[in-house]
Design a protein around this motif. Structure first.
Motif, PDB file in Angstrom:
ATOM      1  N   ARG A 113      11.885   6.892 -22.255  1.00  0.00           N
ATOM      2  CA  ARG A 113      10.812   7.780 -21.810  1.00  0.00           C
ATOM      3  C   ARG A 113       9.478   7.080 -21.987  1.00  0.00           C
ATOM      4  O   ARG A 113       9.226   6.427 -23.005  1.00  0.00           O
ATOM      5  N   MET A 114       8.616   7.218 -20.978  1.00  0.00           N
ATOM      6  CA  MET A 114       7.258   6.695 -21.023  1.00  0.00           C
ATOM      7  C   MET A 114       6.279   7.838 -20.804  1.00  0.00           C
ATOM      8  O   MET A 114       6.451   8.650 -19.887  1.00  0.00           O
ATOM      9  N   SER A 132      -0.256   6.706  -7.166  1.00  0.00           N
ATOM     10  CA  SER A 132      -0.633   5.728  -6.157  1.00  0.00           C
ATOM     11  C   SER A 132       0.621   4.992  -5.721  1.00  0.00           C
ATOM     12  O   SER A 132       1.680   5.115  -6.351  1.00  0.00           O
ATOM     13  N   PRO A 133       0.539   4.218  -4.646  1.00  0.00           N
ATOM     14  CA  PRO A 133       1.759   3.544  -4.147  1.00  0.00           C
ATOM     15  C   PRO A 133       2.434   2.645  -5.187  1.00  0.00           C
ATOM     16  O   PRO A 133       3.658   2.478  -5.145  1.00  0.00           O
ATOM     17  N   ASP A 134       1.662   2.067  -6.107  1.00  0.00           N
ATOM     18  CA  ASP A 134       2.264   1.156  -7.093  1.00  0.00           C
ATOM     19  C   ASP A 134       2.189   1.688  -8.504  1.00  0.00           C
ATOM     20  O   ASP A 134       2.313   0.941  -9.467  1.00  0.00           O
ATOM     21  N   GLY A 135       1.971   3.016  -8.674  1.00  0.00           N
ATOM     22  CA  GLY A 135       1.904   3.559 -10.013  1.00  0.00           C
ATOM     23  C   GLY A 135       1.061   4.806 -10.094  1.00  0.00           C
ATOM     24  O   GLY A 135       1.375   5.832  -9.488  1.00  0.00           O
ATOM     25  N   ALA A 136      -0.052   4.719 -10.827  1.00  0.00           N
ATOM     26  CA  ALA A 136      -0.934   5.872 -10.996  1.00  0.00           C
ATOM     27  C   ALA A 136      -2.327   5.380 -11.321  1.00  0.00           C
ATOM     28  O   ALA A 136      -2.520   4.244 -11.784  1.00  0.00           O
ATOM     29  N   VAL A 150       6.931  -0.096 -11.044  1.00  0.00           N
ATOM     30  CA  VAL A 150       7.826   0.346  -9.975  1.00  0.00           C
ATOM     31  C   VAL A 150       8.593   1.598 -10.379  1.00  0.00           C
ATOM     32  O   VAL A 150       9.371   2.148  -9.586  1.00  0.00           O
ATOM     33  N   LEU A 151       8.417   2.050 -11.600  1.00  0.00           N
ATOM     34  CA  LEU A 151       9.108   3.250 -12.060  1.00  0.00           C
ATOM     35  C   LEU A 151       8.657   4.476 -11.280  1.00  0.00           C
ATOM     36  O   LEU A 151       7.464   4.605 -10.949  1.00  0.00           O
ATOM     37  N   PRO A 152       9.549   5.415 -11.014  1.00  0.00           N
ATOM     38  CA  PRO A 152       9.135   6.687 -10.402  1.00  0.00           C
ATOM     39  C   PRO A 152       8.373   7.525 -11.437  1.00  0.00           C
ATOM     40  O   PRO A 152       8.893   7.805 -12.515  1.00  0.00           O
ATOM     41  N   LEU A 153       7.148   7.895 -11.106  1.00  0.00           N
ATOM     42  CA  LEU A 153       6.264   8.589 -12.054  1.00  0.00           C
ATOM     43  C   LEU A 153       6.051  10.029 -11.628  1.00  0.00           C
ATOM     44  O   LEU A 153       6.223  10.396 -10.465  1.00  0.00           O
TER      45      LEU A 153
END
Length: 592
Positions: A113-114, A132-136, A150-153
């Motif tokens: 978990r993150m 955002s496309p590459d994260g947040a 690349v993790l789904p956030l």
């Protein structure tokens, strides 16, 4: 968590504290003395943190720095397997600050978990957070933070989170970058490439260490800590990367140490020079040029990391403090104090720099140094606030007078200056007589805190260390014994008695680790080498599993207290190891 549960990572322009639970609980961006974006250290998770850890129960945990680096590895063992978390901040140069985290599975299949809670300006602001496309990304006023992964956030209430499994051999990379919100976002550096670059940089730096004496591992760890707290662009060194970690848990002795004390910087410079590091000396010389400006009378005891003079102190009501220790302070009113000893510490560092580096270090410095000597000549008879920044009345502190003597000794004996040398010799002899008469209690056979007092102060342990008296002088012997007995608690040394000394503050404090290391050095010079070794071993045993030391140790609670890690603790460790090495060499060279 306890203070010693944290590890340090940094890019030599700022630093973060990472808990053994995988949570980054303190970080100020973009500088050491900027406002925090993670402040859980002084409150709870809602005040900002970034945690990466197994989602389930952890059965075991260990951590270490990769050899010769400031790259931190934390390993978690669970019922499902084992994972390794790698935390580091690559050397920044002119680029943006980046905190990089790589998590890899060693064996098994471990649910992870993150959670990222960015809370800028000491947790006073809730940023706008969006995917955002590459994260947040998170934006609040002048600050913009970008999490690249690349993790789904998902985003919920200003918290960015992800749940993901790791199987043996798999790894995930996460990069948090800061930039000014009104500027274009910088390109994202590959985490693996940055890791290789960071390791190579640190190993090249540590590979230049010339120290080969006893306790080399402890010395090397302390050198890395000092380097991590030295700003690579300005040459200043912060006393610690934190604010308001308490000297007395639950009490009010909480101070902001994210500034450049000239004393700490000069003493750290001495330690670095003795271990072969000269670039830092030249950088500090240039820092001194800038902050001293053109009038030594305006020299302050501390500055901002770029040389700022106004360090106005105020309190943050938004933060509850570490374990309820309030107030939480930003800024430091001690910047307005008069501390005579500072000139002496800078004089010692300057003369050692000239000896080690030669004219390249000293030639441009000496004309300006003459104005400092003239100023000390004019003010040495005045009472001051003392080395410990007491908020009580000014006194004629013994240590302050000793360091004024050091200024004149160094000016006369070490520097080739067009100057009134005979007058300076006369003044230094006057100071020496006065200290021995008014700062010494002949009945108790010890130097005291200030003229005419009965209180003791561990700072006078420096009397043999700076050459004011020989290490074997009976007055030094008596002082060592008196301080050990009256200021020692379970063998560790307090700065002074808070009960006997009016320092303007309530409560007590822990035992100041630098004072115990001073006692080690004084014992070594006094010929008690085995006793010095024994005490050194006891003090070093207080370090955490990563080799880091806070400002103080609370004997009663058996834990580290004060800001962490503390430059003063680590630089005096290096000095004490050197003192033992020198004393042992003298013993070995003596005829049988």
């Amino acid at each position: 968590m306890l203070i010693e549960d944290y590890g340090l990572i940094g890019d030599m322009q700022t630093a973060a504290l990472v808990g053994r639970n995988g949570s980054v609980d303190w970080l100020c961006l973009p500088r050491f003395d900027s406002s925090s974006c993670f402040a859980a250290l002084l409150g709870e998770a809602s005040h900002g943190c970034w945690r990466i850890a197994p989602a389930g129960d952890v059965r075991g945990q260990s951590r270490r720095y990769r050899p010769g680096t400031l790259v931190l590895e934390t390993e978690f063992v669970t019922d499902d397997g084992e994972v390794r978390l790698i935390d580091f901040m690559p050397p920044r140069g002119d680029g943006p600050p980046r905190l990089m985290r790589i998590v890899e599975c060693i064996n098994g299949r471990v649910p992870m978990r993150m959670e990222l809670l960015v809370r800028p300006d000491y947790a006073s602001i809730m940023p706008w957070v969006e995917l955002s496309p590459d994260g947040a990304a998170a934006i609040a006023g002048p600050d913009s933070f970008r999490l690249s992964t690349v993790l789904p956030l998902r985003v919920d209430g200003g918290t960015v989170s992800a749940d993901f499994p790791l199987v043996a051999g798999a790894r995930e990379r996460m990069v948090l970058t800061w930039h000014a919100s009104f500027e274009r976002a910088p390109a994202v550096e590959d985490a693996d490439a940055a890791l290789a670059r960071t390791q190579a940089w640190w190993r090249e730096w540590t590979g230049r260490c010339t120290y080969q004496g006893p306790y080399r591992d402890e010395v090397m760890t302390s050198l890395i800590a000092l380097k991590a707290m030295t700003n690579e662009t300005t040459g200043g060194l912060v006393a610690a990367p934190t604010t308001s970690l308490p000297e007395d848990v639950g009490g009010a002795r909480n101070w902001d140490y994210r500034y450049c004390w000239l004393r700490d910087s000069a003493l750290a410079l001495e330690a670095l020079l003795r271990c072969g590091y000269t670039d830092e000396a030249l950088a500090f010389r240039d820092f001194m040029f800038r902050v001293a400006a053109g009038d030594a009378r305006g020299l302050q005891i501390m500055y901002g990391i770029a040389g700022e003079r106004r360090l106005t102190e105020f309190e943050l009501d938004e933060l509850p403090g570490y374990e309820g220790s309030r107030p939480v302070r930003v800024g430091n009113a001690a910047s307005e104090q008069f501390q005579l000893d500072v000139y002496g510490e800078v004089a010692v560092a300057a003369s050692i720099g000239a000896e080690v580096i030669g004219p390249r270090f000293g030639a441009p410095l000496w004309p300006r140094w003459r104005t400092v000597v003239d100023h000390v000549e004019a003010v040495w008879r005045e009472p001051d606030d003392g080395i410990w920044e007491m908020r009580g009345p000014r006194r004629h502190f013994t240590y302050s007078k000793v360091m004024a003597w050091v200024v004149l000794v160094r000016a006369v004996e070490r520097f080739d200056l067009p100057a009134p040398v005979d007058r300076w010799r006369s003044i230094r002899e006057e100071i020496h007589r006065e200290v021995c008469e008014q700062g010494y209690d002949s009945e108790r056979r010890t130097f005291t805190q200030y003229y005419g007092s009965r209180e003791l102060d561990a700072s006078v342990l420096n009397i043999p260390l700076v050459g004011f008296l020989p290490g074997t002088d009976e007055r030094v012997t008596g002082t060592i014994d008196a301080i050990s007995e009256e200021l020692g608690r379970d063998g560790f040394v307090s700065r002074y008695s808070t009960a006997a000394t009016d320092d303007g503050l309530p409560g007590d404090e822990g035992q100041f680790l630098a004072c115990s290391f001073w006692l080690v050095s004084a014992l070594a010079l006094n010929g008690r080498v085995e006793q010095a070794r024994s005490l050194f071993d006891r003090v070093v045993a207080l370090k955490n599993d990563l080799g880091l030391l806070a400002e103080e140790y609370d004997v009663q609670r058996k834990r580290q207290v004060g800001n962490f890690p503390q430059a003063f603790s680590h630089l005096t460790l290096i000095d004490a190891a050197n003192a033992i090495a020198t004393a042992q060499a003298t013993v070995n060279a003596a005829p049988a």
